[in-house]
Scaffold this motif. Structure first.
Motif, PDB file in Angstrom:
ATOM      1  N   TYR A 160      18.543  89.002  68.469  1.00 35.32           N
ATOM      2  CA  TYR A 160      17.753  89.010  67.235  1.00 35.32           C
ATOM      3  C   TYR A 160      16.619  87.987  67.334  1.00 35.32           C
ATOM      4  N   THR A 161      15.450  88.400  66.837  1.00 33.24           N
ATOM      5  CA  THR A 161      14.301  87.498  66.731  1.00 33.24           C
ATOM      6  C   THR A 161      13.925  87.395  65.255  1.00 33.24           C
ATOM      7  N   VAL A 162      13.822  86.142  64.765  1.00 31.33           N
ATOM      8  CA  VAL A 162      13.542  85.876  63.354  1.00 31.33           C
ATOM      9  C   VAL A 162      12.213  85.138  63.246  1.00 31.33           C
ATOM     10  N   THR A 163      11.350  85.634  62.365  1.00 33.97           N
ATOM     11  CA  THR A 163      10.062  84.973  62.094  1.00 33.97           C
ATOM     12  C   THR A 163       9.986  84.653  60.606  1.00 33.97           C
ATOM     13  N   SER A 164       9.665  83.399  60.307  1.00 38.04           N
ATOM     14  CA  SER A 164       9.539  82.954  58.909  1.00 38.04           C
ATOM     15  C   SER A 164       8.101  82.518  58.664  1.00 38.04           C
ATOM     16  N   GLN A 165       7.549  82.969  57.532  1.00 39.88           N
ATOM     17  CA  GLN A 165       6.162  82.668  57.173  1.00 39.88           C
ATOM     18  C   GLN A 165       6.127  81.726  55.968  1.00 39.88           C
ATOM     19  N   LEU A 166       5.271  80.708  56.050  1.00 43.33           N
ATOM     20  CA  LEU A 166       5.093  79.747  54.958  1.00 43.33           C
ATOM     21  C   LEU A 166       3.615  79.656  54.625  1.00 43.33           C
ATOM     22  N   VAL A 167       3.279  79.842  53.341  1.00 44.20           N
ATOM     23  CA  VAL A 167       1.905  79.682  52.859  1.00 44.20           C
ATOM     24  C   VAL A 167       1.858  78.390  52.053  1.00 44.20           C
ATOM     25  N   LEU A 168       0.941  77.513  52.419  1.00 39.79           N
ATOM     26  CA  LEU A 168       0.904  76.176  51.852  1.00 39.79           C
ATOM     27  C   LEU A 168      -0.512  75.809  51.435  1.00 39.79           C
ATOM     28  N   LYS A 169      -0.671  75.345  50.192  1.00 40.99           N
ATOM     29  CA  LYS A 169      -1.958  74.824  49.718  1.00 40.99           C
ATOM     30  C   LYS A 169      -1.976  73.326  49.968  1.00 40.99           C
ATOM     31  N   VAL A 170      -2.968  72.857  50.714  1.00 44.21           N
ATOM     32  CA  VAL A 170      -2.965  71.466  51.165  1.00 44.21           C
ATOM     33  C   VAL A 170      -3.917  70.624  50.328  1.00 44.21           C
ATOM     34  N   GLY A 171      -3.577  69.345  50.216  1.00 45.16           N
ATOM     35  CA  GLY A 171      -4.418  68.351  49.564  1.00 45.16           C
ATOM     36  C   GLY A 171      -4.582  67.149  50.471  1.00 45.16           C
ATOM     37  N   ARG A 172      -5.363  66.181  49.989  1.00 41.66           N
ATOM     38  CA  ARG A 172      -5.617  65.001  50.822  1.00 41.66           C
ATOM     39  C   ARG A 172      -4.342  64.226  51.113  1.00 41.66           C
ATOM     40  N   GLU A 173      -3.362  64.318  50.198  1.00 43.83           N
ATOM     41  CA  GLU A 173      -2.106  63.603  50.413  1.00 43.83           C
ATOM     42  C   GLU A 173      -1.270  64.233  51.529  1.00 43.83           C
ATOM     43  N   ASP A 174      -1.620  65.444  51.966  1.00 40.17           N
ATOM     44  CA  ASP A 174      -0.870  66.114  53.030  1.00 40.17           C
ATOM     45  C   ASP A 174      -1.369  65.754  54.424  1.00 40.17           C
ATOM     46  N   ASP A 175      -2.475  65.052  54.509  1.00 39.94           N
ATOM     47  CA  ASP A 175      -3.012  64.700  55.823  1.00 39.94           C
ATOM     48  C   ASP A 175      -2.023  63.804  56.573  1.00 39.94           C
ATOM     49  N   GLY A 176      -1.657  64.223  57.775  1.00 35.65           N
ATOM     50  CA  GLY A 176      -0.725  63.456  58.597  1.00 35.65           C
ATOM     51  C   GLY A 176       0.733  63.681  58.273  1.00 35.65           C
ATOM     52  N   VAL A 177       1.047  64.568  57.324  1.00 37.34           N
ATOM     53  CA  VAL A 177       2.443  64.844  56.946  1.00 37.34           C
ATOM     54  C   VAL A 177       3.013  65.923  57.872  1.00 37.34           C
ATOM     55  N   PRO A 178       4.244  65.749  58.376  1.00 37.47           N
ATOM     56  CA  PRO A 178       4.820  66.772  59.267  1.00 37.47           C
ATOM     57  C   PRO A 178       5.384  67.949  58.482  1.00 37.47           C
ATOM     58  N   VAL A 179       5.155  69.151  59.013  1.00 39.36           N
ATOM     59  CA  VAL A 179       5.806  70.356  58.514  1.00 39.36           C
ATOM     60  C   VAL A 179       6.860  70.742  59.546  1.00 39.36           C
TER      61      VAL A 179
END
Length: 427
Positions: A160-179
């Motif tokens: 089995y192969t699983v693909t997960s999609q994430l849509v994220l709205k970014v702001g200045r506070e997200d700079d340098g944050v790990p996903v």
């Protein structure tokens, strides 16, 4: 586990691909009957302690009249299935055990739609866990906060192969944050991968007052402002301007600093610092209000006023004490910006002036009332004095012409009825 053999016991085995699986066939009540182990194709793996099958991955672990235990190393998916334990009795007994092979994801990858995002944009991230068995569960985290993605499962043969999609709205506070993309699977623990977000944003501008560090901006004193701007990329263009008016000629601008050496009322207004980078432009405003220089109030003085009114026989002396007001402190137009010392002087001056005005008004009213009462008493006194000595006299008429004394008396008594009234006044 299944079978008709009431005297045989075994357990199902779950093993991760590449690990070792151990199969055990046990006899409850041994009667020295022969035990053998067969593979899913019904081929004999071990007959007692002899291995007819040429697969060297099977090794004898233990053999006795009551147990046959065999290990299978480097397990693969092809090894999955039912294995049979047989006991040669009359009739023969048989039971089977199932080997289940778990396959962890072979690769875990995050693909990001845009390597560098701009503040306010939506970006798409995809995490793929390939060739696992069973299908894996994918979880998303941004820093320590768990997010929800949308997963799709594809099956290839037994994998089995699983693909997960994430849509994220970014702001200045997200700079340098790990996903983080994390996998939940029974064959593996703590399998994860991550990508650091890179977000560009327009400058954030702040204006600070260096001098005076605290207190009011007063006429004749200097003013120094500093503009600080932070953004990604770092702002390269920074400038000062005056909103709705021209910048005064005596204002000195040096980079991020603005200096006015001698403030005056014409400097009042809004001063703006603007900064820009490749993303956009931002600004911060400073509203300047120039106050009058500080002044002081002289201490209040005391004066005495004496008013004396002397009517005919009455004398009244009234003395009043009134503090005189000799100065007035120019108060700031904004109470929020008052210094502690200025506020104390201003309040003291105002209270002294109010008390002086109150004393003067009260003294004047009392003096007028007393004077009016005295005048009224004098007038009433003179009026009653004039009317206090009024009386009547009655003289008999005809007494002088009487022949004798008796006749004169009789004439006098009768003449009282016709006597004239005379009034005499004594002053």
């Amino acid at each position: 586990m299944s079978g008709d053999g009431q005297n045989l016991v075994t357990e199902d085995v779950t093993v991760v691909e590449g690990d070792v699986a151990t199969i055990s066939c046990r006899v409850k009540n041994s009667d020295d009957s022969v035990i053998q182990l067969l593979n899913p194709n019904r081929q004999t793996i071990y007959f007692r302690d002899f291995r007819p099958l040429k697969d060297s991955r099977f090794q004898l672990v233990n053999f006795s009249n009551s147990e046959l235990r065999v290990s299978l190393t480097n397990v693969s998916i092809s090894d999955e299935g039912r294995y049979f334990c047989q006991l040669y009795t009359d009739p023969p007994q048989e039971i089977y055990t199932t080997i289940t092979v778990l396959v962890p994801p072979r690769n875990l990858v995050i693909d990001i739609q845009k390597e560098i995002a701009v503040e306010g944009e939506e970006i798409e991230l995809n995490c793929t866990a390939m060739a696992s068995r069973p299908a894996t569960t994918i979880r998303w985290f941004k820093g320590n906060k768990e997010l929800t993605g949308k997963s799709e499962v594809e099956q290839w043969s037994d994998m089995y192969t699983v693909t997960s999609q994430l849509v994220l709205k970014v702001g200045r506070e997200d700079d340098g944050v790990p996903v983080i993309c994390l996998v939940d699977h029974p064959a593996v623990k703590d399998l994860q991968t991550q990508r650091y977000l890179e977000v560009m944003y327009k400058p954030q501008v702040r204006v600070s007052q260096n001098y005076p560090a605290q207190g009011l901006t007063r006429e004749g004193e200097p003013l120094e402002l500093t503009c600080a701007a932070f953004g990604k990329p770092q702002p390269t263009d920074m400038r000062w301007l005056r909103v709705d008016d021209e910048m005064p000629q005596h204002v000195v601008v040096s980079g991020s600093n603005l200096l006015i050496s001698n403030l005056n009322k014409t400097d009042n207004g809004t001063y703006r610092c603007e900064a820009s980078n490749a993303v956009g432009k931002s600004h911060a405003d400073y509203m300047l209000f120039v106050y009058d220089p500080p002044t002081t109030i002289p201490p209040p003085t005391t004066t005495t006023t004496t008013t004396t009114t002397i009517p005919t026989t009455i004398t009244d002396t009234t003395a009043t004490t009134e503090p005189a007001v000799h100065g007035f402190t120019q108060l700031p137009n904004s109470a929020e910006e008052l210094d502690y010392g200025d506020l104390t002087d201003s309040r003291a001056g105002e209270e002294g002036a109010i008390r002086s005005v109150d004393h003067a008004v009260v003294g004047g009213v009392v003096a007028v009332v007393v004077f009016a009462m005295l005048c009224l008493l004098i007038i009433l006194g003179r009026y009653f004095a004039r009317h206090k000595g009024t009386y009547f006299t009655h003289e008999a008429k005809g007494a002088d012409d009487a022949a004798d004394a008796d006749t004169a008396i009789i004439n006098a008594e009768g003449g009282q009825n016709n006597s004239e009234e005379k009034k005499e006044y004594f002053i």
